[in-house]
Design a protein around this motif. Structure first.
Motif, PDB file in Angstrom:
ATOM      1  N   ARG A   1       0.839  -1.210   0.000  1.00 49.34           N
ATOM      2  CA  ARG A   1       0.000   0.000   0.000  1.00 49.34           C
ATOM      3  C   ARG A   1       0.871   1.256   0.000  1.00 49.34           C
ATOM      4  O   ARG A   1       0.565   2.233  -0.689  1.00 49.34           O
ATOM      5  CB  ARG A   1      -0.919  -0.004   1.223  1.00 49.34           C
ATOM      6  CG  ARG A   1      -1.889   1.166   1.264  1.00 49.34           C
ATOM      7  CD  ARG A   1      -2.865   1.042   2.408  1.00 49.34           C
ATOM      8  NE  ARG A   1      -2.195   1.016   3.696  1.00 49.34           N
ATOM      9  CZ  ARG A   1      -2.832   0.935   4.870  1.00 49.34           C
ATOM     10  NH1 ARG A   1      -4.148   0.840   4.901  1.00 49.34           N
ATOM     11  NH2 ARG A   1      -2.141   0.924   5.996  1.00 49.34           N
ATOM     12  N   LYS A   2       1.972   1.217   0.750  1.00 42.58           N
ATOM     13  CA  LYS A   2       2.886   2.358   0.790  1.00 42.58           C
ATOM     14  C   LYS A   2       3.498   2.610  -0.585  1.00 42.58           C
ATOM     15  O   LYS A   2       3.612   3.763  -1.032  1.00 42.58           O
ATOM     16  CB  LYS A   2       3.994   2.087   1.807  1.00 42.58           C
ATOM     17  CG  LYS A   2       4.983   3.228   1.985  1.00 42.58           C
ATOM     18  CD  LYS A   2       4.331   4.414   2.672  1.00 42.58           C
ATOM     19  CE  LYS A   2       5.318   5.524   2.924  1.00 42.58           C
ATOM     20  NZ  LYS A   2       4.722   6.681   3.608  1.00 42.58           N
ATOM     21  N   ALA A   3       3.888   1.537  -1.283  1.00 44.24           N
ATOM     22  CA  ALA A   3       4.484   1.674  -2.614  1.00 44.24           C
ATOM     23  C   ALA A   3       3.513   2.329  -3.578  1.00 44.24           C
ATOM     24  O   ALA A   3       3.886   3.220  -4.363  1.00 44.24           O
ATOM     25  CB  ALA A   3       4.922   0.309  -3.128  1.00 44.24           C
ATOM     26  N   LYS A   4       2.255   1.917  -3.553  1.00 43.50           N
ATOM     27  CA  LYS A   4       1.253   2.496  -4.448  1.00 43.50           C
ATOM     28  C   LYS A   4       1.022   3.967  -4.145  1.00 43.50           C
ATOM     29  O   LYS A   4       0.844   4.786  -5.047  1.00 43.50           O
ATOM     30  CB  LYS A   4      -0.056   1.714  -4.344  1.00 43.50           C
ATOM     31  CG  LYS A   4      -0.007   0.341  -4.992  1.00 43.50           C
ATOM     32  CD  LYS A   4      -1.361  -0.338  -4.943  1.00 43.50           C
ATOM     33  CE  LYS A   4      -1.307  -1.698  -5.632  1.00 43.50           C
ATOM     34  NZ  LYS A   4      -2.625  -2.384  -5.599  1.00 43.50           N
ATOM     35  N   ARG A   5       1.012   4.307  -2.859  1.00 47.71           N
ATOM     36  CA  ARG A   5       0.820   5.703  -2.469  1.00 47.71           C
ATOM     37  C   ARG A   5       1.968   6.576  -2.964  1.00 47.71           C
ATOM     38  O   ARG A   5       1.760   7.706  -3.422  1.00 47.71           O
ATOM     39  CB  ARG A   5       0.679   5.808  -0.953  1.00 47.71           C
ATOM     40  CG  ARG A   5      -0.658   5.328  -0.425  1.00 47.71           C
ATOM     41  CD  ARG A   5      -0.721   5.480   1.093  1.00 47.71           C
ATOM     42  NE  ARG A   5      -2.026   5.107   1.616  1.00 47.71           N
ATOM     43  CZ  ARG A   5      -2.321   5.064   2.911  1.00 47.71           C
ATOM     44  NH1 ARG A   5      -1.377   5.363   3.814  1.00 47.71           N
ATOM     45  NH2 ARG A   5      -3.523   4.729   3.324  1.00 47.71           N
TER      46      ARG A   5
END
Length: 205
Positions: free
Chosen positions: A127-131
């Motif tokens: 999720r952090k990577a996508k953000r």
């Protein structure tokens, strides 16, 4: 100082203080010796107050568990947490069938033939990577946090997930340069401030 830190919380140890880690290790050192030397545990691992003991005999493991519980109560004034478990470790038979289950410890899932990450950590990392992929500017906090997650991946057998769900969204080299440049600027600023004031500043000061 010890009293001030200990009294920050009503029960347990205050998180975030290095002293908490040191005190936990110091206080439980006798227990480590007792488990290894007196109880004869062959394979024993402890991180802070989380302990894992491996052995081929289920009855012996239960006996060790009861002895530890008694030692904690009588010698250290502590109680064993209610969620202790004794179970067969994951094993793959020759026919390919599996028995037992993995060990969930310190954010990792340990199998006999591989190590993966706890699902909650995998979810947070992806999720952090996508953000980050949708942000115009990556903050130093973002960069440090994402690199920290990548450290978890490097210690596990999860390259497939990294390749599919993280690598397409981030530029690792950019994140490393971002952190490196920031640290260099902070070090230069600290040195200049020390020279102008004549005082030695602590790291991060």
């Amino acid at each position: 100082m010890l009293e001030t830190i200990i009294k920050v919380v009503d029960t347990g140890i205050p998180l975030g203080f290095y002293l908490s880690q040191w005190l936990a290790n110091w206080y439980l050192t006798e227990l480590d010796h007792y488990i290894k030397e007196d109880l004869g545990a062959e394979y024993y691992i402890r991180y802070m107050d989380d302990m894992v003991i491996f052995g081929p005999n289920k009855r012996k493991l239960h006996k060790i568990r009861r002895e530890i519980e008694e030692y904690l109560r009588n010698n250290l004034g502590l109680e064993m947490k209610y969620n202790w478990q004794v179970f067969p470790f994951h094993y793959v038979r020759k026919d390919g069938s599996e028995i037992g289950r993995f060990l969930d410890f310190m954010g990792f899932r340990f199998y006999r033939d591989r190590v993966t990450l706890r699902k909650s950590i995998l979810f947070k990392a992806t999720r952090k990577a996508k953000r980050l992929s949708s942000k115009e500017k990556v903050t130093i906090h973002d960069a440090r946090q994402m690199l920290s997650y990548l450290g978890w991946f490097s210690a596990t057998d999860t390259y497939g997930i990294y390749k599919a769900r993280i690598k397409p969204y981030i530029n690792i080299q950019y994140l490393k340069r971002r952190v490196s440049n920031y640290d260099k600027r902070e070090k230069r600023r600290k040195n200049e401030l020390e020279e102008s004031t004549g005082k030695h500043l602590p790291a991060g000061g």
